[in-house]
Design a protein around this motif. Structure first.
Motif: not given
Length: 338
Positions: A298-318
Motif C-alpha cells: 500500500t506504499d507504492d511497492g516499498l514494503t509488502y504484506r504476505l496474504h498466504p492462500q490456505k489451499d497453497g495453489k499457485s496463483l499464475i495470473a489474475g
C-alpha cells in the motif's frame, strides 16, 4: 543505472511464414470439458467492461461475464495455451505450445489458427499488438515472430542484441564456416522470452538470466536494463506514481524509480516464484506467486504484506474484476475477495 543501448538491427534469419507455419498435419480441436474451469489455466484478461477470457491446458479457452459462470469456446487445437491478449473488445490473440497462435474477431466466441508449428518444439509464452496489423509473439529460446498484416503471415526474428559479445563473435565465425550449423545454433542460443508488457508507447520484455529490456519501436530494437539480478523475470507493472515493479524467481522483487534508471531490491519474506504484478484502482500493488503466495503493498511497492492462500495453489495470473481478484491456477478459476 546506465542502460546498454542496443541499435543492432535484426540479424538475417528473417523470413515470411504462411498462416500455418511448417505444419505437417491438421491439429485436433479442443474437447468440450465440463470441468475445464477447474483445470490448469495459465492466463486471464478482461475484455471490454464485462467479459473475462482465460486460457490453459488442452486448448481450453473459457469466457465469463461475471467471473463465476464460465463457458468453453470452440478452439481448433488441443495445445496448452499460455497467454491471451485483446487489442479491442472484438480482436484478440492467444499463444501456446506447438508455436500456436490463434485469433478471434468476435470477442473470443470463435477462434482460428494463424500459426501452428509443433516441429519447432518451441512454446510461445506471450503476444502483444500495437494496432490491428502489427503484432509480436515471443517464447522459448528467444523465439520471436512478427506480423504486419494482422497475423495472416508471421516473420521470424533473431535478436542478436541479447547475445553476449563472445557469442556474437562465435556466431559470426560459425556462419562463415558452416551455414547449416549456424542456423542450428541460433535456434537455441538465446534465453527464454517470458513476457511482454505494453505500457503506453513502451514495450517491455522479460526473460531468463536477468533479462529485462524496453523498446520504443515495438520490439524492432531493445534497450536492456543491466545487472539487476541473474534470475528470471515473469511480471512487471507501473505504479500510479510512475515507478516500475518487476518480480521473478525465489521471491525477488525490484522497484525501478525514474523509469527504471535506478533499481532497488525489495524484501518480500518469501522464496516463492512470483508470476504477475497487478495495480489496483486504489493504488495497491498485488503480486501473485506459487504456493498460494499473494503479496500486497500500500506504499507504492516499498514494503509488502504476505496474504498466504490456505489451499497453497499457485496463483499464475489474475485480473481485478467487480471488486474481486479473479485468478487462474493449477486448479482452475479462483476468486479472492479484496
Amino acid at each position: 543505472m546506465r542502460f546498454l543501448i542496443f541499435t543492432i538491427a535484426l540479424l538475417v534469419c528473417s523470413f515470411s511464414l504462411t498462416s500455418y507455419g511448417f505444419q505437417s498435419e491438421s491439429p485436433s480441436p479442443a474437447i468440450q470439458a465440463p470441468l475445464a474451469d477447474k483445470s490448469l489455466l495459465l492466463d486471464i484478461t478482461q475484455v471490454g467492461q464485462s467479459k473475462l477470457v482465460a486460457v490453459g491446458e488442452y486448448g481450453h479457452i473459457l469466457l465469463s461475464n461475471d467471473g463465476e459462470n464460465w463457458r468453453q469456446a470452440n478452439v481448433p487445437v488441443q495445445s496448452t495455451l499460455t497467454s491471451v491478449y485483446f487489442l479491442t473488445p472484438e480482436l484478440g490473440w492467444v499463444v501456446g505450445h506447438d508455436s500456436t497462435i490463434l485469433h478471434t474477431s468476435d470477442g473470443g466466441e470463435s477462434w482460428e489458427i494463424q500459426y501452428f508449428s509443433p516441429e519447432l518444439e518451441k512454446p510461445l509464452f506471450d503476444i502483444a499488438f500495437d494496432n490491428e496489423n502489427h503484432g509480436i509473439a515471443v517464447g522459448a529460446y528467444g523465439q520471436t515472430l512478427r506480423t504486419s498484416d494482422g497475423g495472416k503471415t508471421w516473420q521470424s526474428e533473431f535478436h542478436q542484441e541479447f547475445l553476449l559479445p563472445d557469442d556474437v563473435e562465435y556466431l559470426a565465425e560459425l556462419k562463415q564456416e558452416d551455414e547449416e550449423a549456424y542456423l542450428d545454433e541460433i535456434a537455441f542460443i538465446l534465453p527464454h522470452f517470458n513476457k511482454l508488457v505494453k505500457d503506453g508507447r513502451t514495450l517491455f520484455l522479460l526473460g531468463e538470466t536477468g533479462m529485462l529490456a524496453k523498446s520504443n519501436d515495438f520490439g524492432v530494437t531493445w534497450q536492456q536494463f543491466e545487472d539487476i539480478y541473474q534470475g528470471s523475470f515473469f511480471g512487471l507493472a507501473r505504479t500510479k506514481t510512475g515507478n516500475l515493479i518487476v518480480a521473478g524467481l525465489r521471491g525477488h522483487v525490484f522497484r525501478g524509480i525514474k523509469n527504471g534508471s535506478n533499481w532497488n531490491e525489495i524484501s518480500t519474506n518469501t522464496t516463492a516464484l512470483l508470476n504477475e504484478v497487478l495495480i489496483s484502482k486504489d493504488d495497491r500493488v498485488l503480486i501473485l506467486g506459487n504456493n498460494g503466495v499473494l503479496l500486497e503493498s500500500t506504499d507504492d511497492g516499498l514494503t509488502y504484506r504476505l496474504h498466504p492462500q490456505k489451499d497453497g495453489k499457485s496463483l499464475i495470473a489474475g485480473v481485478l474484476f467487480n471488486g474481486k481478484l479473479i485468478v487462474v491456477s493449477d486448479v482452475g478459476i479462483k476468486q479472492i475477495s479484496l
